[in-house]
Design a protein around this motif. Structure first.
Motif, short mmCIF file in Angstrom:
data_model
loop_
_atom_site.label_atom_id
_atom_site.label_comp_id
_atom_site.label_asym_id
_atom_site.label_seq_id
_atom_site.Cartn_x
_atom_site.Cartn_y
_atom_site.Cartn_z
N ARG A 167 -4.13 2.93 3.63
CA ARG A 167 -4.20 4.02 2.65
C ARG A 167 -4.90 5.25 3.23
NH1 ARG A 167 -7.74 2.13 -1.49
NH2 ARG A 167 -9.34 3.10 -0.19
N ASP A 168 -5.93 5.04 4.07
CA ASP A 168 -6.71 6.15 4.59
C ASP A 168 -6.15 6.75 5.87
OD1 ASP A 168 -8.41 5.72 2.47
OD2 ASP A 168 -9.87 4.55 3.64
N ASP A 169 -5.09 6.15 6.40
CA ASP A 169 -4.51 6.66 7.65
C ASP A 169 -3.79 7.99 7.36
OD1 ASP A 169 -2.24 6.94 9.73
OD2 ASP A 169 -3.52 5.39 10.60
N SER A 190 8.79 -2.86 -13.82
CA SER A 190 7.56 -3.63 -13.95
C SER A 190 6.73 -3.52 -12.68
CB SER A 190 7.87 -5.09 -14.26
OG SER A 190 8.62 -5.69 -13.20
N ALA A 191 7.42 -3.44 -11.53
CA ALA A 191 6.71 -3.28 -10.26
C ALA A 191 6.02 -1.92 -10.21
CB ALA A 191 7.68 -3.42 -9.09
N VAL A 192 6.71 -0.89 -10.69
CA VAL A 192 6.12 0.45 -10.73
C VAL A 192 4.91 0.46 -11.66
CG1 VAL A 192 6.50 2.87 -11.37
CG2 VAL A 192 8.30 1.59 -10.20
N SER A 193 5.02 -0.26 -12.77
CA SER A 193 3.90 -0.34 -13.70
C SER A 193 2.69 -0.98 -13.04
CB SER A 193 4.33 -1.15 -14.94
OG SER A 193 3.24 -1.31 -15.83
N THR A 226 0.84 -1.21 0.00
CA THR A 226 0.00 0.00 0.00
C THR A 226 0.87 1.25 0.00
OG1 THR A 226 -1.70 -1.18 1.24
CG2 THR A 226 -1.83 1.22 1.23
N PHE A 227 1.87 1.27 0.88
CA PHE A 227 2.73 2.44 1.00
C PHE A 227 3.50 2.68 -0.30
CE2 PHE A 227 6.43 4.92 2.21
CZ PHE A 227 5.89 5.86 3.07
N ARG A 228 4.06 1.62 -0.88
CA ARG A 228 4.81 1.77 -2.12
C ARG A 228 3.91 2.23 -3.26
NH1 ARG A 228 8.42 -3.61 -1.22
NH2 ARG A 228 10.37 -2.60 -0.55
N SER A 229 2.70 1.70 -3.33
CA SER A 229 1.77 2.14 -4.37
C SER A 229 1.46 3.62 -4.24
CB SER A 229 0.46 1.33 -4.29
OG SER A 229 0.68 -0.03 -4.58
N GLY A 278 -2.83 -0.26 -10.79
CA GLY A 278 -3.71 -0.80 -9.74
C GLY A 278 -3.68 -2.30 -9.63
N GLU A 279 -2.59 -2.93 -10.05
CA GLU A 279 -2.50 -4.38 -10.01
C GLU A 279 -2.00 -4.90 -8.66
OE1 GLU A 279 -0.25 -5.85 -13.30
OE2 GLU A 279 -1.21 -4.49 -14.74
N VAL A 280 -1.64 -3.97 -7.78
CA VAL A 280 -1.19 -4.35 -6.44
C VAL A 280 -2.30 -3.97 -5.45
CG1 VAL A 280 0.51 -3.96 -4.62
CG2 VAL A 280 1.24 -4.02 -7.02
N ALA A 281 -2.77 -4.96 -4.72
CA ALA A 281 -3.86 -4.71 -3.76
C ALA A 281 -3.39 -3.78 -2.65
CB ALA A 281 -4.35 -6.03 -3.18
#
Length: 299
Positions: free
Chosen positions: A60-62, A43-46, A15-18, A51-54
């Motif tokens: 996220r809302d914190d 590829s990870a950044v892509s 979540t943090f990385r996204s 939105g392919e990473v849950a």
């Protein structure tokens, strides 16, 4: 068994990385630059971008997570913050969230055995209440095994039943003392333990232990046994210091305190009974297991 670190890896970090990848892209960094800044592949950044990473909604809302993402995003984009400093800031936040906070709550939800603590614990804190309570309960279970495997223990049980208890390091009440619900009884010559240990389950033996601690004893555990002059003599032969107190259960703290004021290093307390009160012996020890081992020597 699920570790708090797994919650960090599986829930917090993706979540943090996204969030950080999105922030850096919004600040004009290329996909390659974002990958370099985060130390991940393009590829990870892509995957983050598409939105392919849950993501975990609660992470996220914190607001603290959102603030740190913005702070690190600006720092990395402008060059005012190094990757090392960014890592340190994230580590600090993770430790805060593990300490009676969001990650602790997520950990509890992921591991039902932690239910009931309400996220009010820090698994990395050696003095945290969760760790302390589990250590006490583990010691109690070890003591129970000793009792159950001690031939002749039943003969040491008083008519009112025995109880074995151990307290938390900073115990100040019965709820901080673990005991055996329903006590230990002699059933056909066998010590019978009706239930697993739990906090607040012992009232009288716990009161004696707390009273002893209040008056200078370092004991963390106590076990009550039947009283017999020969039993007291054997305990003294084993090196125990004994002290007698009056059988006044309405004022345990006072009578125990009076006994310890005369013999402060006593590890065995006893009274010879009174009207309607059975005489009892109390063994004080560093742990419930140690108290059980004393009984094993007497059996």
């Amino acid at each position: 068994m699920k570790f708090a670190e797994e919650v960090v890896v599986e829930e917090f970090l993706p979540t943090f990385r996204s969030m950080l990848a999105a922030d850096l892209r919004e600040r004009g960094l290329t996909q390659s630059e974002v990958a370099d800044a985060l130390g991940v592949s393009q590829s990870a950044v892509s995957k983050y971008a598409h939105g392919e990473v849950a993501q975990n909604d609660r992470v996220r809302d914190d607001e603290r997570v959102q603030r740190l993402v913005e702070e690190i995003g600006e720092g990395l984009a402008t060059g005012s913050m190094s990757q090392v400093q960014a890592l340190v800031e994230v580590e600090v936040l993770v430790r805060r969230l593990e300490d009676h906070d969001l990650i602790a709550q997520l950990h509890e939800e992921a591991m039902p055995a932690l239910e009931g603590y309400g996220g009010d614990f820090d698994v990395h804190d050696p003095d945290d209440e969760l760790r302390s309570t589990e250590r006490v309960l583990t010691s109690m279970r070890r003591a129970i095994r000793i009792v159950e495997n001690t031939s002749g223990f039943a003969a040491l049980i008083p008519a009112v039943g025995a109880n074995l208890c151990e307290c938390l390091p900073d115990a100040d009440g019965i709820d901080d003392v673990a005991g055996i619900p329903g006590r230990i009884f002699d059933v056909k010559g066998r010590a019978t333990i009706p239930a697993e240990p739990e906090f607040g389950a012992s009232e009288h033996v716990a009161s004696v232990l707390l009273a002893a601690r209040e008056h200078g004893s370092d004991a963390r555990a106590a076990l009550n046994l039947r009283y017999d002059p020969d039993l007291i003599e054997r305990l003294e032969e084993l090196g125990h210091v004994t002290a007698e107190f009056d059988a006044e259960y309405d004022d345990v703290a006072s009578v125990v305190g009076e006994a310890l004021s005369e013999t402060s290093d006593a590890t065995v307390l006893y009274h010879t009974g009174g009207y309607g009160i059975e005489p009892i012996t109390y063994v004080l020890s560093d742990s419930a297991a140690d108290a059980a081992r004393v009984a094993r020597k007497l059996a």
